[in-house]
Design an enzyme around this catalytic site. Structure first.
Site, short mmCIF file in Angstrom:
data_model
loop_
_atom_site.label_atom_id
_atom_site.label_comp_id
_atom_site.label_asym_id
_atom_site.label_seq_id
_atom_site.Cartn_x
_atom_site.Cartn_y
_atom_site.Cartn_z
N GLU A 78 -12.95 12.51 -2.88
CA GLU A 78 -13.66 11.94 -1.74
C GLU A 78 -13.42 12.74 -0.45
O GLU A 78 -13.66 12.24 0.65
CB GLU A 78 -13.22 10.48 -1.52
N HIS A 97 -9.18 4.91 2.50
CA HIS A 97 -10.22 4.45 1.57
C HIS A 97 -9.53 3.71 0.42
O HIS A 97 -8.62 4.25 -0.20
CB HIS A 97 -11.01 5.63 1.03
N HIS A 99 -10.08 0.51 -2.90
CA HIS A 99 -10.96 -0.32 -3.71
C HIS A 99 -10.40 -1.75 -3.70
O HIS A 99 -10.28 -2.40 -4.74
CB HIS A 99 -11.03 0.21 -5.14
N TYR A 118 -12.95 -13.69 14.77
CA TYR A 118 -12.86 -12.91 16.02
C TYR A 118 -12.28 -11.51 15.83
O TYR A 118 -12.51 -10.61 16.64
CB TYR A 118 -12.08 -13.68 17.08
N HIS A 160 -18.47 0.10 -4.63
CA HIS A 160 -17.42 1.11 -4.57
C HIS A 160 -16.13 0.60 -3.94
O HIS A 160 -15.14 0.40 -4.61
CB HIS A 160 -17.97 2.33 -3.81
N TYR A 213 -3.28 -6.59 22.70
CA TYR A 213 -3.08 -7.21 21.39
C TYR A 213 -3.11 -6.15 20.32
O TYR A 213 -3.71 -5.10 20.46
CB TYR A 213 -4.19 -8.23 21.12
#
Length: 264
Positions: A78, A97, A99, A118, A160, A213
């Site tokens: 990837e 990335h 799964h 939120y 994916h 935050y």
């Protein structure tokens, strides 16, 4: 490699192991990259995280020959969308990335995630888009991912998984966890009926509040500690022991009784 680069490589490996241990990913299906100066450091292809060493991390130039790499192992399949994201987004220093289960379930259903919580504000807009489908590792998938990530810090990939990006690897991983959490919450709320979706004003208000935050930069934390140390300590108020209070009260009572007796 110098100490700075080695630490980044070690952090990549630590994050890979953590995301599998936490259930955010399975096997070697996920991949992670981090920016280092004018290069991208990325996990090698099909290599178990437990056996991964810093020297195994592939290094790719952000400019120059597209797709070239250095290292003993070839980069993740990837690498295209990792590289294209970093080339097109100077604000991104880390890409995760995975799964993960709930994000992938929604991606299989080809459902984008609306502002059901939120925390959507952390991703830069009113939704987390689901990119169209293309086979893994292809230029087409990279193009679809970049489109879905426009103005966003995360997206789903149809049938994916998901992508989360951040200013550094720590923030990218933080957002990957948030994305999976929101995906789970949205999925379960759909099972109950029609989820209530927040409006533009509510998400904008949350985004404004994010200045104080979330995952803070080390500089911010150091400054906060410094301010705390320089602050003058509050004056101590002496506490009167309960026994002493009772003794004085008793003495005052005897004095008052004597005074009344003398007047009789």
């Amino acid at each position: 490699m110098n100490r700075e680069e080695r630490l980044i490589r070690e952090n990549i490996i630590a994050k890979c192991r953590w995301m599998n241990a936490s259930g955010l990913n399975q096997g070697t299906s996920g991949n992670i990259s981090a920016r280092y100066k004018d290069r991208m450091l990325i996990t090698p292809s099909a290599t178990p995280y437990d056996s991964m060493k810093p020297e195994m991390i592939a290094s790719m130039p952000l400019e120059g020959e597209y797709g070239s790499w250095d290292g003993p192992l070839k980069p993740s399949t990837e690498w295209r969308f990792h590289l294209d994201i970093m080339r097109g987004r100077p604000d991104v220093g880390g890409v995760v990335h995975t799964h993960s289960t709930y994000a992938t379930v929604l991606a299989i259903a080809r459902k984008s995630i609306p502002a059901c919580h939120y925390m959507m504000a952390a991703f830069g807009g009113m939704d987390i888009r689901c990119a169209g489908y293309a086979r893994f590792g292809t230029a087409e998938l990279s193009e679809l991912a970049l489109e879905a990530l426009e103005g966003r810090n995360g997206c789903l990939l149809a049938n994916h998984g998901m992508i989360a990006v951040g200013a550094n690897l720590d923030k990218a991983m933080w957002l990957a966890v948030e994305l999976e959490t929101i995906a789970k919450q949205y999925y379960l709320s759909l099972a109950l009926g029609q989820p209530h979706i927040l409006g533009d004003a509510e998400i904008a208000e949350t985004a404004q509040g994010f200045s104080t935050y979330g995952l803070q930069d080390p500089k911010t934390q150091t400054k906060a500690k410094s301010n705390a140390k320089s602050a003058k300590p509050a004056k101590k108020v002496a506490k009167t022991p309960a026994k002493a209070t009772r003794t004085r009260a008793a003495a005052a009572g005897r004095k008052l009784e004597t005074k009344h007796s003398s007047k009789r």
